[in-house]
Scaffold this motif. Structure first.
Motif, short mmCIF file in Angstrom:
data_model
loop_
_atom_site.label_atom_id
_atom_site.label_comp_id
_atom_site.label_asym_id
_atom_site.label_seq_id
_atom_site.Cartn_x
_atom_site.Cartn_y
_atom_site.Cartn_z
N UNK A 1 0.34 -0.69 -7.04
CA UNK A 1 0.99 0.52 -6.75
C UNK A 1 -0.07 1.57 -5.96
N UNK A 2 0.41 2.46 -4.99
CA UNK A 2 -0.61 3.19 -4.33
C UNK A 2 -1.37 3.91 -5.26
N UNK A 3 -0.82 4.50 -6.13
CA UNK A 3 -1.85 5.20 -7.31
C UNK A 3 -2.82 4.19 -7.86
N UNK A 4 -2.52 3.20 -8.17
CA UNK A 4 -3.38 2.38 -8.81
C UNK A 4 -4.48 1.82 -7.79
N UNK B 1 -0.78 4.23 4.12
CA UNK B 1 0.46 3.74 4.37
C UNK B 1 0.78 2.18 4.91
N UNK B 2 -0.49 1.70 5.52
CA UNK B 2 -0.28 0.37 5.74
C UNK B 2 -0.10 -0.53 4.67
N UNK C 1 6.17 2.68 1.87
CA UNK C 1 7.14 3.69 1.21
C UNK C 1 6.62 4.88 0.43
N UNK C 2 5.24 4.84 0.44
CA UNK C 2 4.26 6.23 -0.24
C UNK C 2 4.33 7.07 0.81
N UNK C 3 4.74 8.47 0.28
CA UNK C 3 4.36 9.79 1.18
C UNK C 3 4.28 10.80 0.24
#
Length: 288
Positions: free
Chosen positions: A38-41, A188-189, A193-195
């Motif tokens: 995920x973006x967080x990880x 974002x690349x 979907x993360x914002x």
């Protein structure tokens, strides 16, 4: 009969061990170790190294820095965050005189009683008072902060992993999500979907990357230090992180200093035990 009881007991412990193993495996999987990235990880950063006087081999407080940190807290942080476990009289540990503490306390308004009407009101603080709460309850706190509750900062460096470094990194860690990257990879690349939702702010040092608190330190000279130290964002962040280290554990240097005599005592005892053992066995060898 005894043998049957032994077999049953063995089976019980075997089942318990298997259950513990299965439960541990499930927890590992449920905590995300086996989940997709995920973006967080991928983009959550560990706090940057942060050193202060209380980390030295001969630990001590840099009282000038703590006073500057208090100034940053009062002028910047106190608008949203409380210090409910700290009394004004505790500030004497920062090097303030009794008269200065009394004057500092008087600049704060604390809950009190109107002597004429008996109604609740606010009055100037006294050294024995504790820092007042910013909000009367969580509902008021949420209403004023985009549904987020600003945490009390008294113990924040104890409540967060790598507390002082975390505070320092968080305060200086706000970034533009459009340009932020790690090892050449852009958020974002990698995760289109993360914002950052409206009302939140991107900060890679915060667990889920988006934090409700806007950047509190926005420009150099935001605070005018009484001792003339240039108030850069890095300096203000370091000073308030050191101050919050003190609020969380005022006796930290004393605790660390106590450890040295204990280590020396254990070392001395170990040497004595070794020499005693050598002497005893030397006599035994001679007799043999």
């Amino acid at each position: 009969m005894v043998r049957i009881i032994g077999i049953l007991a063995g089976l019980f412990f075997a089942v318990a061990a298997l259950w513990a193993f299965a439960n541990g495996a499930y927890n590992v999987a449920s905590q995300g170790y086996l989940k997709e990235k995920t973006a967080e990880s991928e983009f959550h950063l560990s706090p940057r190294p942060f050193n202060q006087a209380s980390d030295d081999l001969v630990a001590h407080w840099d009282k000038q820095q703590l006073q500057r940190g208090y100034q940053v807290y009062k002028e910047v942080c106190s608008a949203c965050h409380s210090l409910r476990h700290v009394a004004f009289r505790d500030l004497e540990q920062l090097g303030y005189t009794e008269a200065q503490v009394k004057a500092i306390a008087a600049t704060w308004q604390v809950p009190g009683i109107d002597p004429n009407t008996g109604e609740a009101t606010t009055v100037p603080g006294k050294p024995t008072d504790y820092f007042p709460l910013v909000y009367p309850n969580d509902v008021a706190a949420r209403a004023a902060n985009n549904n987020a509750i600003p945490p009390d900062l008294s113990l924040i460096t104890k409540a967060r992993e790598e507390g002082p470094a975390y505070v320092h990194s968080l305060l200086t860690g706000y970034r533009d999500i459009a340009t932020f990257s790690v090892d050449g990879k852009h958020v974002n690349d990698e995760f289109p979907d993360f914002s950052t939702p409206p009302g939140l702010h991107f900060n890679p040092y915060f667990a889920n990357l988006n934090i409700a608190m806007p950047p509190p330190l926005t420009s150099e000279g935001q605070v005018t230090y009484a001792d003339g130290t240039p108030a850069t964002i890095e300096q203000m962040s370091s000073d308030v992180a050191a101050f919050l280290t003190w609020t969380a554990e005022p006796s930290l240097p004393k605790r660390k200093q106590t450890g040295w005599p204990v280590v020396l005592f254990v070392l001395f005892g170990t040497i004595l035990a070794y020499l005693a053992k050598q002497q005893i066995w030397a006599r035994a060898k001679k007799k043999a």
